[in-house]
Scaffold this motif. Sequence first.
Motif, PDB file in Angstrom:
ATOM      1  N   LEU A  55      -9.410  16.140 -30.494  1.00 17.08           N
ATOM      2  CA  LEU A  55      -8.030  15.712 -30.351  1.00 17.08           C
ATOM      3  C   LEU A  55      -8.050  14.480 -29.462  1.00 17.08           C
ATOM      4  O   LEU A  55      -8.499  14.547 -28.315  1.00 17.08           O
ATOM      5  CB  LEU A  55      -7.168  16.809 -29.725  1.00 17.08           C
ATOM      6  N   ASN A  56      -7.575  13.365 -29.994  1.00 23.27           N
ATOM      7  CA  ASN A  56      -7.671  12.080 -29.314  1.00 23.27           C
ATOM      8  C   ASN A  56      -6.273  11.501 -29.116  1.00 23.27           C
ATOM      9  O   ASN A  56      -5.489  11.403 -30.058  1.00 23.27           O
ATOM     10  CB  ASN A  56      -8.512  11.120 -30.160  1.00 23.27           C
ATOM     11  N   THR A  57      -5.955  11.079 -27.880  1.00 27.88           N
ATOM     12  CA  THR A  57      -4.659  10.466 -27.595  1.00 27.88           C
ATOM     13  C   THR A  57      -4.718   8.950 -27.643  1.00 27.88           C
ATOM     14  O   THR A  57      -3.717   8.291 -27.359  1.00 27.88           O
ATOM     15  CB  THR A  57      -4.139  10.887 -26.201  1.00 27.88           C
ATOM     16  N   SER A  58      -5.871   8.395 -27.984  1.00 26.66           N
ATOM     17  CA  SER A  58      -6.075   6.956 -27.821  1.00 26.66           C
ATOM     18  C   SER A  58      -6.011   6.191 -29.137  1.00 26.66           C
ATOM     19  O   SER A  58      -5.526   6.670 -30.157  1.00 26.66           O
ATOM     20  CB  SER A  58      -7.395   6.698 -27.099  1.00 26.66           C
ATOM     21  N   VAL A  59      -6.570   4.967 -29.114  1.00 27.05           N
ATOM     22  CA  VAL A  59      -6.255   3.945 -30.092  1.00 27.05           C
ATOM     23  C   VAL A  59      -6.908   4.147 -31.455  1.00 27.05           C
ATOM     24  O   VAL A  59      -6.333   3.789 -32.480  1.00 27.05           O
ATOM     25  CB  VAL A  59      -6.619   2.549 -29.517  1.00 27.05           C
ATOM     26  N   TRP A  60      -8.118   4.730 -31.504  1.00 23.60           N
ATOM     27  CA  TRP A  60      -8.832   4.809 -32.779  1.00 23.60           C
ATOM     28  C   TRP A  60      -8.953   6.256 -33.236  1.00 23.60           C
ATOM     29  O   TRP A  60      -9.489   7.090 -32.529  1.00 23.60           O
ATOM     30  CB  TRP A  60     -10.230   4.180 -32.672  1.00 23.60           C
ATOM     31  N   ASN A  61      -8.463   6.516 -34.457  1.00 24.63           N
ATOM     32  CA  ASN A  61      -8.558   7.847 -35.059  1.00 24.63           C
ATOM     33  C   ASN A  61      -7.870   8.886 -34.175  1.00 24.63           C
ATOM     34  O   ASN A  61      -8.410   9.945 -33.882  1.00 24.63           O
ATOM     35  CB  ASN A  61     -10.015   8.229 -35.313  1.00 24.63           C
ATOM     36  N   GLY A  62      -6.653   8.570 -33.742  1.00 25.59           N
ATOM     37  CA  GLY A  62      -5.914   9.462 -32.857  1.00 25.59           C
ATOM     38  C   GLY A  62      -5.451  10.727 -33.553  1.00 25.59           C
ATOM     39  O   GLY A  62      -5.440  10.827 -34.781  1.00 25.59           O
ATOM     40  N   GLY A  63      -5.073  11.708 -32.737  1.00 27.08           N
ATOM     41  CA  GLY A  63      -4.667  13.003 -33.262  1.00 27.08           C
ATOM     42  C   GLY A  63      -5.863  13.904 -33.497  1.00 27.08           C
ATOM     43  O   GLY A  63      -6.924  13.735 -32.894  1.00 27.08           O
ATOM     44  N   PHE A  64      -5.708  14.875 -34.384  1.00 27.03           N
ATOM     45  CA  PHE A  64      -6.784  15.815 -34.686  1.00 27.03           C
ATOM     46  C   PHE A  64      -7.705  15.233 -35.752  1.00 27.03           C
ATOM     47  O   PHE A  64      -7.253  14.600 -36.712  1.00 27.03           O
ATOM     48  CB  PHE A  64      -6.212  17.143 -35.187  1.00 27.03           C
ATOM     49  N   SER A  65      -9.008  15.455 -35.562  1.00 27.23           N
ATOM     50  CA  SER A  65      -9.982  14.982 -36.546  1.00 27.23           C
ATOM     51  C   SER A  65     -11.252  15.803 -36.438  1.00 27.23           C
ATOM     52  O   SER A  65     -11.432  16.590 -35.501  1.00 27.23           O
ATOM     53  CB  SER A  65     -10.310  13.500 -36.318  1.00 27.23           C
ATOM     54  N   SER A  66     -12.137  15.589 -37.390  1.00 26.88           N
ATOM     55  CA  SER A  66     -13.502  16.093 -37.311  1.00 26.88           C
ATOM     56  C   SER A  66     -14.406  14.872 -37.336  1.00 26.88           C
ATOM     57  O   SER A  66     -14.544  14.205 -38.368  1.00 26.88           O
ATOM     58  CB  SER A  66     -13.816  17.023 -38.484  1.00 26.88           C
ATOM     59  N   SER A  67     -14.987  14.555 -36.186  1.00 22.99           N
ATOM     60  CA  SER A  67     -15.744  13.317 -36.029  1.00 22.99           C
ATOM     61  C   SER A  67     -17.037  13.591 -35.279  1.00 22.99           C
ATOM     62  O   SER A  67     -17.127  14.544 -34.514  1.00 22.99           O
ATOM     63  CB  SER A  67     -14.919  12.268 -35.271  1.00 22.99           C
ATOM     64  N   ARG A  68     -18.016  12.727 -35.475  1.00 27.82           N
ATOM     65  CA  ARG A  68     -19.330  12.923 -34.850  1.00 27.82           C
ATOM     66  C   ARG A  68     -19.479  12.139 -33.558  1.00 27.82           C
ATOM     67  O   ARG A  68     -20.317  12.470 -32.713  1.00 27.82           O
ATOM     68  CB  ARG A  68     -20.429  12.522 -35.840  1.00 27.82           C
ATOM     69  N   LEU A  69     -18.668  11.082 -33.378  1.00 26.69           N
ATOM     70  CA  LEU A  69     -18.817  10.193 -32.233  1.00 26.69           C
ATOM     71  C   LEU A  69     -17.522  10.121 -31.427  1.00 26.69           C
ATOM     72  O   LEU A  69     -16.431  10.205 -31.977  1.00 26.69           O
ATOM     73  CB  LEU A  69     -19.175   8.777 -32.695  1.00 26.69           C
TER      74      LEU A  69
END
Length: 233
Positions: free
Chosen positions: A33-47
Amino acid sequence: MRDGESLVPATGFILRNSREMLVLEAERPVRQLNTSVWNGGFSSSRLVVNWQVPSGYMGEEPQEDLRRAMVERGLDPGEATGMMTAALVADVSVFREDLGDLWVVALVTAGTSNAMSAGGPAPPECFGGPGTINTIVLTGAALRDEAMAGAVITATEAKTMALMDLGIRDIYSGWQASGTSTDAVVVVSGSGGESLRYAGTATALGGLIGRTVRRAVTEAVGRYLKYKEDHPE
């Protein structure tokens, strides 16, 4: 932290500093869960990336700038969530705490040149340079969506407590600062055990988040203040 690689104190993750970009790399995609500029919100990411920009950065297209910076370093933006900061990413502070099988790692970079007080007077239309506290909360526990959102709250409260401990003030009003105007949080969930629903301060998970983030913010801001003392403008 010098350019290169080092193990973060969590199995399955590597932390490296690549040309002023801090990169937390997982062996496989993890829920975030990211509040910032790139790919914000919920995701499934490796980095998770934290890119250091120049102190005078006033980019009108921060997403495109960050995407380009990742590509230049051989990273796939489609596999990443991302933050930006003018703080020195080499001065990242990392703390881990365990409670039985439950563990949390907090990673923080910090600058307070734009410290603000939530609920305080509005700043001037043209306000000062960038100053950001970026926080990554990493746990091996499986978190439901509501727990990940709760972790953002707990991490933010812990950040504010650290700023109170340090006496950091709003640069405009002089009130107690609660953060800076551009702070971001990324929560990284594991997959171990029964999924957790809560991450508030009364929970074991919330206690770990609060203590690790408070310690990491305290150390990171302390390093920032020491750097400013040693490098007066």
